[in-house]
Design a protein around this motif. Structure first.
Motif, mmCIF file in Angstrom:
data_model
loop_
_atom_site.group_PDB
_atom_site.id
_atom_site.type_symbol
_atom_site.label_atom_id
_atom_site.label_comp_id
_atom_site.label_asym_id
_atom_site.label_seq_id
_atom_site.Cartn_x
_atom_site.Cartn_y
_atom_site.Cartn_z
ATOM 1 N N MET A 1 85.971 39.320 22.932
ATOM 2 C CA MET A 1 86.055 37.865 22.933
ATOM 3 C C MET A 1 87.226 37.389 23.787
ATOM 4 S SD MET A 1 84.916 34.938 21.950
ATOM 5 C CE MET A 1 83.824 35.256 20.567
ATOM 6 N N GLU A 2 88.383 38.002 23.562
ATOM 7 C CA GLU A 2 89.562 37.580 24.330
ATOM 8 C C GLU A 2 89.369 37.838 25.820
ATOM 9 O OE1 GLU A 2 94.424 38.181 24.489
ATOM 10 O OE2 GLU A 2 93.188 39.513 23.267
ATOM 11 N N THR A 3 88.725 38.945 26.154
ATOM 12 C CA THR A 3 88.471 39.255 27.565
ATOM 13 C C THR A 3 87.571 38.195 28.196
ATOM 14 O OG1 THR A 3 88.636 41.621 27.077
ATOM 15 C CG2 THR A 3 87.613 41.009 29.159
ATOM 16 N N ALA A 4 86.541 37.759 27.458
ATOM 17 C CA ALA A 4 85.644 36.733 27.969
ATOM 18 C C ALA A 4 86.393 35.421 28.196
ATOM 19 C CB ALA A 4 84.488 36.521 27.003
ATOM 20 N N LEU B 1 94.212 38.303 29.805
ATOM 21 C CA LEU B 1 93.584 39.583 30.135
ATOM 22 C C LEU B 1 94.540 40.730 29.857
ATOM 23 C CD1 LEU B 1 91.117 41.021 31.279
ATOM 24 C CD2 LEU B 1 92.086 40.749 33.569
ATOM 25 N N SER B 2 95.826 40.525 30.171
ATOM 26 C CA SER B 2 96.822 41.567 29.894
ATOM 27 C C SER B 2 96.957 41.797 28.395
ATOM 28 C CB SER B 2 98.176 41.192 30.497
ATOM 29 O OG SER B 2 98.750 40.083 29.826
ATOM 30 N N ASP B 3 96.887 40.704 27.620
ATOM 31 C CA ASP B 3 96.929 40.854 26.168
ATOM 32 C C ASP B 3 95.707 41.618 25.658
ATOM 33 O OD1 ASP B 3 99.292 39.476 26.022
ATOM 34 O OD2 ASP B 3 98.348 37.539 25.636
ATOM 35 N N ALA B 4 94.550 41.327 26.262
ATOM 36 C CA ALA B 4 93.325 42.025 25.848
ATOM 37 C C ALA B 4 93.429 43.522 26.147
ATOM 38 C CB ALA B 4 92.123 41.425 26.563
ATOM 39 N N VAL B 5 93.959 43.850 27.319
ATOM 40 C CA VAL B 5 94.152 45.259 27.678
ATOM 41 C C VAL B 5 95.139 45.912 26.720
ATOM 42 C CG1 VAL B 5 95.065 46.816 29.445
ATOM 43 C CG2 VAL B 5 93.571 44.927 30.105
ATOM 44 N N MET C 1 95.765 45.029 23.635
ATOM 45 C CA MET C 1 95.127 45.222 22.337
ATOM 46 C C MET C 1 94.161 46.398 22.355
ATOM 47 S SD MET C 1 94.478 41.465 20.674
ATOM 48 C CE MET C 1 94.105 42.209 19.104
ATOM 49 N N LEU C 2 93.514 46.628 23.493
ATOM 50 C CA LEU C 2 92.637 47.788 23.611
ATOM 51 C C LEU C 2 93.433 49.082 23.496
ATOM 52 C CD1 LEU C 2 89.790 48.869 24.157
ATOM 53 C CD2 LEU C 2 90.322 48.794 26.608
ATOM 54 N N THR C 3 94.601 49.107 24.138
ATOM 55 C CA THR C 3 95.460 50.295 24.013
ATOM 56 C C THR C 3 96.010 50.398 22.592
ATOM 57 O OG1 THR C 3 97.443 49.121 24.782
ATOM 58 C CG2 THR C 3 96.108 50.218 26.447
ATOM 59 N N ASP C 4 96.201 49.255 21.914
ATOM 60 C CA ASP C 4 96.635 49.278 20.511
ATOM 61 C C ASP C 4 95.599 50.003 19.653
ATOM 62 O OD1 ASP C 4 98.832 47.816 21.181
ATOM 63 O OD2 ASP C 4 98.071 45.913 20.436
ATOM 64 N N ALA C 5 94.335 49.602 19.817
ATOM 65 C CA ALA C 5 93.268 50.223 19.038
ATOM 66 C C ALA C 5 93.197 51.723 19.321
ATOM 67 C CB ALA C 5 91.930 49.557 19.360
ATOM 68 N N PHE C 6 93.340 52.079 20.610
ATOM 69 C CA PHE C 6 93.319 53.489 20.982
ATOM 70 C C PHE C 6 94.475 54.240 20.334
ATOM 71 C CE2 PHE C 6 95.080 56.672 23.970
ATOM 72 C CZ PHE C 6 94.042 57.592 23.964
ATOM 73 N N SER C 7 95.676 53.619 20.341
ATOM 74 C CA SER C 7 96.853 54.295 19.793
ATOM 75 C C SER C 7 96.734 54.489 18.285
ATOM 76 C CB SER C 7 98.116 53.499 20.127
ATOM 77 O OG SER C 7 98.155 52.281 19.405
ATOM 78 N N ILE C 8 96.185 53.496 17.586
ATOM 79 C CA ILE C 8 96.048 53.609 16.132
ATOM 80 C C ILE C 8 95.024 54.683 15.763
ATOM 81 C CG2 ILE C 8 95.271 52.396 14.062
ATOM 82 C CD1 ILE C 8 96.491 49.846 15.260
#
Length: 296
Positions: A1-4, A15-19, A21-28
């Motif tokens: 949603m944020e990316t859209a 977009l940087s925040d969305a990226v 957050m994606l790395t956040d999910a990956f790290s968790i």
């Protein structure tokens, strides 16, 4: 949603925040998997178990932060030169939502055991994302009130700085553990001198201090005791010193009596070598700690 929303509003900061957050999910996810693997008991050829998986996870978290920072920095420079139109109210609304979500996530992770470098890596991801959303919200206000579109790109560069700082910190700390460096705050030379000054101890060498995984320092050393000395008593005394003064409880001390006879190689090398301290190990690694002659 944020990316859209980022593409619709033309905001690189979102977009940087969305990226991020994606790395956040990956790290968790990586942290949870690493914790399960690290909890497995040691067996077979993995004599320490899989505890170092946590450190590898921290390395992966740091690397993803740096790679994402490089890409975002490039995009930010392009947009500084050719700023696109940015819809300020969409940036502000999305950023405020992100602040609320990340405040809750940061609070939850702050209660976890952050002595684990793996958990600390995930926490840094979330904390940096919170700061990033705050910066993006400020940029949204600036764009709305002044029409200064480059504020969005400046907010992105702020996010990049946070990502580089956190990524470098994780790579540095995890790298020290992988390279078997002594834990921060422990001076191997000072500890070696302290052990060598103990009663009945003639020499301490092959002293190694390292970290198995976060919060688990370890020490090993070869200790030579004067002839007639009580090896068992020396070991107990040294273990007590290491535990009480340095917090080192995972220790392996090899205790032997000092050889009175000079080493053949030392005796044949030069007359001056006769009477010199006996090199107990042919291929010693690390400095040798001996008590000063007047202290005997």
């Amino acid at each position: 949603m944020e990316t859209a929303i980022a593409f619709i509003s033309g905001s690189l900061a979102l977009l940087s925040d969305a990226v991020h957050m994606l790395t956040d999910a990956f790290s968790i996810i990586l942290a949870l998997v690493a914790m399960r693997l690290a909890a497995r008991p040691a067996k077979g050829t993995y004599t320490f178990g899989l505890k170092r998986v946590e450190i590898l996870s921290a390395q992966a978290n740091g690397l993803t932060l740096l790679l994402a920072a490089v890409w975002l920095a490039y995009e930010a420079v392009v947009r500084l030169l050719h700023p696109p139109e940015v819809t300020g109210w969409m940036v502000l609304a999305t950023a405020l939502t992100g602040v609320a979500v990340n405040l809750a996530a940061t609070w939850c992770l702050s209660k976890a055991n952050r002595s684990s470098l793996n958990v600390e890596g995930a926490y840094q991801h979330i904390l940096n994302d919170l700061f990033a959303f705050i910066g993006t919200a400020i940029a949204g206000v600036v764009v709305m009130t002044t029409g200064f579109a480059r504020a969005d790109t400046i907010a992105t560069l702020f996010v990049v700085v946070l990502m580089v700082k956190a990524g470098c910190g994780l790579l540095r700390d995890s790298g020290r553990i992988l390279l078997e460096a002594a834990p921060a705050g422990l001076d191997p030379d000072a500890i070696g001198d302290r052990l060598a000054a103990a009663p009945a101890v003639a020499e301490v060498h092959d002293l190694h201090i390292w970290t198995i995984t976060s919060g688990e320092p370890a020490l090993s050393a070869h200790v030579l005791v004067h002839p007639g000395g009580d090896c068992h008593a020396v070991r107990r005394d040294l273990d007590q010193v290491l535990a009480e003064s340095y917090g080192l409880t995972h220790t392996t001390l090899q205790i032997d009596h000092e050889d009175d006879a000079p080493h053949p190689a030392a005796a044949s090398a030069s007359p001056a070598a006769v009477g010199a301290p006996t090199p107990h190990c042919a291929n010693g690694h690390g400095p040798t700690h001996r008590r000063e002659p007047h202290a005997h």
